[in-house]
Design a protein around this motif. Sequence first.
Motif, PDB file in Angstrom:
ATOM      1  N   MET A   1       8.543  40.128  14.233  1.00  0.00           N
ATOM      2  CA  MET A   1       9.044  38.776  14.467  1.00  0.00           C
ATOM      3  C   MET A   1       9.736  38.259  13.201  1.00  0.00           C
ATOM      4  O   MET A   1       9.575  38.833  12.118  1.00  0.00           O
ATOM      5  CB  MET A   1       7.880  37.856  14.849  1.00  0.00           C
ATOM      6  CG  MET A   1       7.083  38.309  16.059  1.00  0.00           C
ATOM      7  SD  MET A   1       7.989  38.214  17.610  1.00  0.00           S
ATOM      8  CE  MET A   1       7.838  36.452  17.969  1.00  0.00           C
ATOM      9  N   PRO A   2      10.491  37.170  13.321  1.00  0.00           N
ATOM     10  CA  PRO A   2      11.129  36.595  12.129  1.00  0.00           C
ATOM     11  C   PRO A   2      10.125  36.204  11.055  1.00  0.00           C
ATOM     12  O   PRO A   2       8.941  35.999  11.331  1.00  0.00           O
ATOM     13  CB  PRO A   2      11.845  35.363  12.693  1.00  0.00           C
ATOM     14  CG  PRO A   2      12.062  35.670  14.137  1.00  0.00           C
ATOM     15  CD  PRO A   2      10.870  36.475  14.561  1.00  0.00           C
ATOM     16  N   ALA A   3      10.609  36.104   9.827  1.00  0.00           N
ATOM     17  CA  ALA A   3       9.807  35.653   8.681  1.00  0.00           C
ATOM     18  C   ALA A   3       8.601  36.544   8.415  1.00  0.00           C
ATOM     19  O   ALA A   3       7.551  36.069   7.989  1.00  0.00           O
ATOM     20  CB  ALA A   3       9.371  34.199   8.857  1.00  0.00           C
ATOM     21  N   ASN A   4       8.755  37.847   8.681  1.00  0.00           N
ATOM     22  CA  ASN A   4       7.722  38.836   8.361  1.00  0.00           C
ATOM     23  C   ASN A   4       6.403  38.599   9.083  1.00  0.00           C
ATOM     24  O   ASN A   4       5.327  38.867   8.558  1.00  0.00           O
ATOM     25  CB  ASN A   4       7.477  38.884   6.842  1.00  0.00           C
ATOM     26  CG  ASN A   4       8.729  39.205   6.070  1.00  0.00           C
ATOM     27  OD1 ASN A   4       9.366  40.228   6.307  1.00  0.00           O
ATOM     28  ND2 ASN A   4       9.113  38.324   5.152  1.00  0.00           N
ATOM     29  N   ASN A   5       6.502  38.084  10.305  1.00  0.00           N
ATOM     30  CA  ASN A   5       5.331  37.935  11.163  1.00  0.00           C
ATOM     31  C   ASN A   5       5.342  39.015  12.245  1.00  0.00           C
ATOM     32  O   ASN A   5       6.331  39.724  12.422  1.00  0.00           O
ATOM     33  CB  ASN A   5       5.309  36.547  11.802  1.00  0.00           C
ATOM     34  CG  ASN A   5       5.014  35.452  10.797  1.00  0.00           C
ATOM     35  OD1 ASN A   5       3.956  35.442  10.167  1.00  0.00           O
ATOM     36  ND2 ASN A   5       5.950  34.535  10.627  1.00  0.00           N
ATOM     37  N   LEU A   6       4.233  39.101  12.972  1.00  0.00           N
ATOM     38  CA  LEU A   6       4.117  40.072  14.052  1.00  0.00           C
ATOM     39  C   LEU A   6       3.541  39.402  15.294  1.00  0.00           C
ATOM     40  O   LEU A   6       2.708  38.495  15.195  1.00  0.00           O
ATOM     41  CB  LEU A   6       3.173  41.225  13.661  1.00  0.00           C
ATOM     42  CG  LEU A   6       3.564  42.108  12.479  1.00  0.00           C
ATOM     43  CD1 LEU A   6       2.425  43.090  12.175  1.00  0.00           C
ATOM     44  CD2 LEU A   6       4.860  42.854  12.750  1.00  0.00           C
ATOM     45  N   SER A   7       4.001  39.845  16.454  1.00  0.00           N
ATOM     46  CA  SER A   7       3.306  39.574  17.704  1.00  0.00           C
ATOM     47  C   SER A   7       2.475  40.811  18.025  1.00  0.00           C
ATOM     48  O   SER A   7       3.010  41.926  18.036  1.00  0.00           O
ATOM     49  CB  SER A   7       4.300  39.312  18.843  1.00  0.00           C
ATOM     50  OG  SER A   7       4.879  38.040  18.736  1.00  0.00           O
ATOM     51  N   VAL A   8       1.188  40.604  18.249  1.00  0.00           N
ATOM     52  CA  VAL A   8       0.273  41.712  18.519  1.00  0.00           C
ATOM     53  C   VAL A   8      -0.352  41.457  19.887  1.00  0.00           C
ATOM     54  O   VAL A   8      -0.992  40.417  20.105  1.00  0.00           O
ATOM     55  CB  VAL A   8      -0.818  41.827  17.440  1.00  0.00           C
ATOM     56  CG1 VAL A   8      -1.699  43.042  17.684  1.00  0.00           C
ATOM     57  CG2 VAL A   8      -0.181  41.892  16.049  1.00  0.00           C
ATOM     58  N   ILE A   9      -0.145  42.382  20.798  1.00  0.00           N
ATOM     59  CA  ILE A   9      -0.571  42.186  22.182  1.00  0.00           C
ATOM     60  C   ILE A   9      -1.631  43.215  22.570  1.00  0.00           C
ATOM     61  O   ILE A   9      -1.414  44.427  22.418  1.00  0.00           O
ATOM     62  CB  ILE A   9       0.615  42.257  23.155  1.00  0.00           C
ATOM     63  CG1 ILE A   9       1.659  41.197  22.803  1.00  0.00           C
ATOM     64  CG2 ILE A   9       0.158  42.052  24.587  1.00  0.00           C
ATOM     65  CD1 ILE A   9       2.813  41.682  21.978  1.00  0.00           C
ATOM     66  N   PHE A  10      -2.764  42.699  23.051  1.00  0.00           N
ATOM     67  CA  PHE A  10      -3.849  43.542  23.537  1.00  0.00           C
ATOM     68  C   PHE A  10      -4.021  43.358  25.042  1.00  0.00           C
ATOM     69  O   PHE A  10      -3.675  42.315  25.593  1.00  0.00           O
ATOM     70  CB  PHE A  10      -5.164  43.196  22.849  1.00  0.00           C
ATOM     71  CG  PHE A  10      -5.189  43.429  21.377  1.00  0.00           C
ATOM     72  CD1 PHE A  10      -5.481  44.688  20.857  1.00  0.00           C
ATOM     73  CD2 PHE A  10      -4.909  42.401  20.481  1.00  0.00           C
ATOM     74  CE1 PHE A  10      -5.507  44.912  19.494  1.00  0.00           C
ATOM     75  CE2 PHE A  10      -4.926  42.621  19.111  1.00  0.00           C
ATOM     76  CZ  PHE A  10      -5.231  43.869  18.618  1.00  0.00           C
ATOM     77  N   LYS A  11      -4.588  44.360  25.672  1.00  0.00           N
ATOM     78  CA  LYS A  11      -4.916  44.302  27.097  1.00  0.00           C
ATOM     79  C   LYS A  11      -6.391  44.626  27.268  1.00  0.00           C
ATOM     80  O   LYS A  11      -6.889  45.576  26.640  1.00  0.00           O
ATOM     81  CB  LYS A  11      -4.061  45.275  27.887  1.00  0.00           C
ATOM     82  CG  LYS A  11      -4.319  45.263  29.389  1.00  0.00           C
ATOM     83  CD  LYS A  11      -3.452  46.299  30.112  1.00  0.00           C
ATOM     84  CE  LYS A  11      -3.945  47.710  29.839  1.00  0.00           C
ATOM     85  NZ  LYS A  11      -3.285  48.738  30.677  1.00  0.00           N
ATOM     86  N   ARG A  12      -7.077  43.866  28.100  1.00  0.00           N
ATOM     87  CA  ARG A  12      -8.492  44.159  28.356  1.00  0.00           C
ATOM     88  C   ARG A  12      -8.599  45.348  29.298  1.00  0.00           C
ATOM     89  O   ARG A  12      -7.974  45.386  30.355  1.00  0.00           O
ATOM     90  CB  ARG A  12      -9.200  42.945  28.959  1.00  0.00           C
ATOM     91  CG  ARG A  12     -10.713  43.164  29.073  1.00  0.00           C
ATOM     92  CD  ARG A  12     -11.379  41.982  29.755  1.00  0.00           C
ATOM     93  NE  ARG A  12     -12.810  42.132  29.831  1.00  0.00           N
ATOM     94  CZ  ARG A  12     -13.436  42.857  30.764  1.00  0.00           C
ATOM     95  NH1 ARG A  12     -12.748  43.513  31.677  1.00  0.00           N
ATOM     96  NH2 ARG A  12     -14.752  42.945  30.779  1.00  0.00           N
ATOM     97  N   ASP A  13      -9.379  46.316  28.870  1.00  0.00           N
ATOM     98  CA  ASP A  13      -9.571  47.514  29.682  1.00  0.00           C
ATOM     99  C   ASP A  13     -10.453  47.199  30.886  1.00  0.00           C
ATOM    100  O   ASP A  13     -11.240  46.252  30.880  1.00  0.00           O
ATOM    101  CB  ASP A  13     -10.219  48.618  28.845  1.00  0.00           C
ATOM    102  CG  ASP A  13      -9.338  49.027  27.670  1.00  0.00           C
ATOM    103  OD1 ASP A  13      -8.096  48.971  27.811  1.00  0.00           O
ATOM    104  OD2 ASP A  13      -9.892  49.404  26.617  1.00  0.00           O
ATOM    105  N   GLU A  14     -10.349  48.030  31.888  1.00  0.00           N
ATOM    106  CA  GLU A  14     -11.176  47.852  33.074  1.00  0.00           C
ATOM    107  C   GLU A  14     -12.600  48.321  32.822  1.00  0.00           C
ATOM    108  O   GLU A  14     -12.827  49.158  31.967  1.00  0.00           O
ATOM    109  CB  GLU A  14     -10.575  48.631  34.239  1.00  0.00           C
ATOM    110  CG  GLU A  14      -9.205  48.087  34.650  1.00  0.00           C
ATOM    111  CD  GLU A  14      -8.701  48.732  35.915  1.00  0.00           C
ATOM    112  OE1 GLU A  14      -9.529  49.318  36.661  1.00  0.00           O
ATOM    113  OE2 GLU A  14      -7.501  48.682  36.168  1.00  0.00           O
TER     114      GLU A  14
END
Length: 217
Positions: free
Chosen positions: A204-217
């Motif tokens: 992401m801009p300005a040296n940030n991150l989007s971190v996406i997790f998914k809950r397992d079944e």
Amino acid sequence: MTSPDLRQYAPATQRNREPILNVLQQVLPPQGTVLEISSGTGEHAIFFAPHLHPRKWLPSDPNPSARASIAAWRQHCPTDNVYPPIALDARDPVWSVEQDELLEPLQGFEKGEIGAIANINMIHIAPWSACLGLMAGAARILPPDGVLYLYGPYKQNGKHTAPSNEAFDQSLRAQNPEWGVRDLDEVITVAQTQNLSLLKVVPMPANNLSVIFKRDE
């Protein structure tokens, strides 16, 4: 800065809200409610929600002044898919959204409708216990395939991704030794212990991150 009507303003929100929205539109479930942990001023909530129909947005914050700001923004920018803010501390072993008596003011809300959790710029400005509580709460609340979205600065491979992030980390630790830019690998490890799998990491801009997790079944 606080206006007379209790609305608070975070300058970073104006800069990051559109890039974050772009990612949210790609990764959120197509319906259900997004629980925002540590909503702060409430500016993200009132900006995101109109773009995310038919999803609903449930803001929360442990700070009464933040909840007052969220409520003021909600009144200033009315939209039919933002719930009133609730009190919620990520570190609590049982969150308020798990307690029927605390949800009575949310007309029409049902606990099972939460399909995603969003947490923006909290983990580095909070004790590590807040990250642990966030992951544990996500594991309890999210349905299988539910999404946990995180945004902020992170170390990668044990190193800062930019000199500005290193300076920011030092300033945070000077304010509170329990704060600081977290190592992404450590965050992922905690998530995995709570049945949350890493879905993707988006620069992401300005040296940030989007971190996406998914809950397992």
